[in-house]
Scaffold this active site. Structure first.
Site, short mmCIF file in Angstrom:
data_model
loop_
_atom_site.label_atom_id
_atom_site.label_comp_id
_atom_site.label_asym_id
_atom_site.label_seq_id
_atom_site.Cartn_x
_atom_site.Cartn_y
_atom_site.Cartn_z
N GLU A 43 -11.90 2.12 13.64
CA GLU A 43 -13.05 2.48 12.82
C GLU A 43 -13.00 1.70 11.51
O GLU A 43 -12.01 1.77 10.78
CB GLU A 43 -13.05 3.98 12.53
CG GLU A 43 -14.23 4.43 11.70
CD GLU A 43 -14.22 5.92 11.42
OE1 GLU A 43 -15.28 6.45 11.06
OE2 GLU A 43 -13.15 6.55 11.57
N CYS A 64 -18.95 9.14 8.83
CA CYS A 64 -18.32 9.22 10.15
C CYS A 64 -19.30 9.02 11.29
O CYS A 64 -18.90 8.70 12.41
CB CYS A 64 -17.59 10.56 10.32
SG CYS A 64 -18.69 11.99 10.38
#
Length: 265
Positions: free
Chosen positions: A148, A46
């Protein structure tokens, strides 16, 4: 769902982490920092840097040239090989999704600096291998910029000024992590003050605070009460008890008061 049932929640959302590069930065140092931050663990974390934002065309052109040479030397293979830089992505579905992002970005006008869609090892192995991919001339609004991408497809967004870089990052719905590379203290202070992101770095490749600080982004990168780790997690699992006391000396009269209690009473 947790909130519906009266449960407290701290949850992480999406992460689009940017690296801003000022013209005064050491570009060799920046490139080395970017490689690990962008492609480590096949970009499946992340806090991976998704986008590098060089300020000024000259900065961008020099940086692209350096990155292209360094990325071409990265080695992809099984994690059992101590000489590889990173390994496969986790599933075929993930690999297909990443290739889809790359394909659509080219259709939208991005240019490929390094193409990792078909590395040599993929021809010899059943593993879900992708090489490092770098896309230049990516623009806001392109899918690969807005979402993302959990894999080794990274992008370059060119800007003219630091103000433009800050505005670009602040306009995104995600605000997980960001870092700036510069030797100018005034630029660093302006950036850290004005940026609307939860975790901010200066001349560090991945802006993860150490464990006793709070971890978590802003905007749609975090939901619920508090942050991960650090003092907020202590508060999350703690029930607060408030105790109010007053000691009256013997012989003093205590009169009735009908006003709301205050520190004057």
């Amino acid at each position: 769902t947790a909130s519906k049932h009266g449960k407290r929640v701290t949850a992480l959302g999406g992460g689009k982490n940017n690296m801003v590069v000022m013209p005064d930065a050491d570009l060799e140092h920046v490139a080395n920092a970017f490689l690990g931050a962008a492609f480590g663990a096949a970009s499946q974390r992340c806090m991976a840097i998704s986008t590098i934002i060089p300020v000024g065309e000259d900065t961008a052109n020099k940086l692209v040239s350096i990155l292209a040479d360094k990325i071409a030397k990265l080695k992809v293979g099984p994690y059992t090989d101590s000489e590889v830089d990173f390994g496969p992505v986790i599933t075929q579905q993930s690999k297909d999704a990443i290739i889809g992002f790359i394909d659509r970005s080219v259709e939208e006008g991005a240019t490929i600096v390094c193409d990792g869609r078909n590395p040599n090892i993929a021809k010899q192995s059943n593993g879900f291998y992708l090489g490092p991919t770098l896309l230049d001339h990516v623009k806001p609004g392109m899918e690969i910029y807005e979402q993302e991408v959990f894999g080794p497809a990274r992008n370059i967004v060119r800007v003219a000024t630091l103000d433009e870089a800050i505005a670009l990052i602040n306009a995104h719905e995600l605000g997980n992590g960001v870092t700036i590379f510069t030797n100018n203290g005034a630029a660093a202070r302006k950036f850290t003050t004005e940026i609307e992101v939860g975790m901010v770095g200066v001349n560090v490749p991945i802006p993860i605070p150490v464990g006793y600080h709070n971890f978590g982004g802003w905007k749609r990168s975090r939901f619920g009460e508090g942050h991960m780790f650090g003092p907020d997690q202590v508060r999350f699992f703690t029930k607060a008890k408030t105790i109010s006391e007053r000691w009256v000396e013997q012989g003093n009269d205590v009169t009735s008061s009908f006003a709301f209690p205050s520190n004057q009473d």
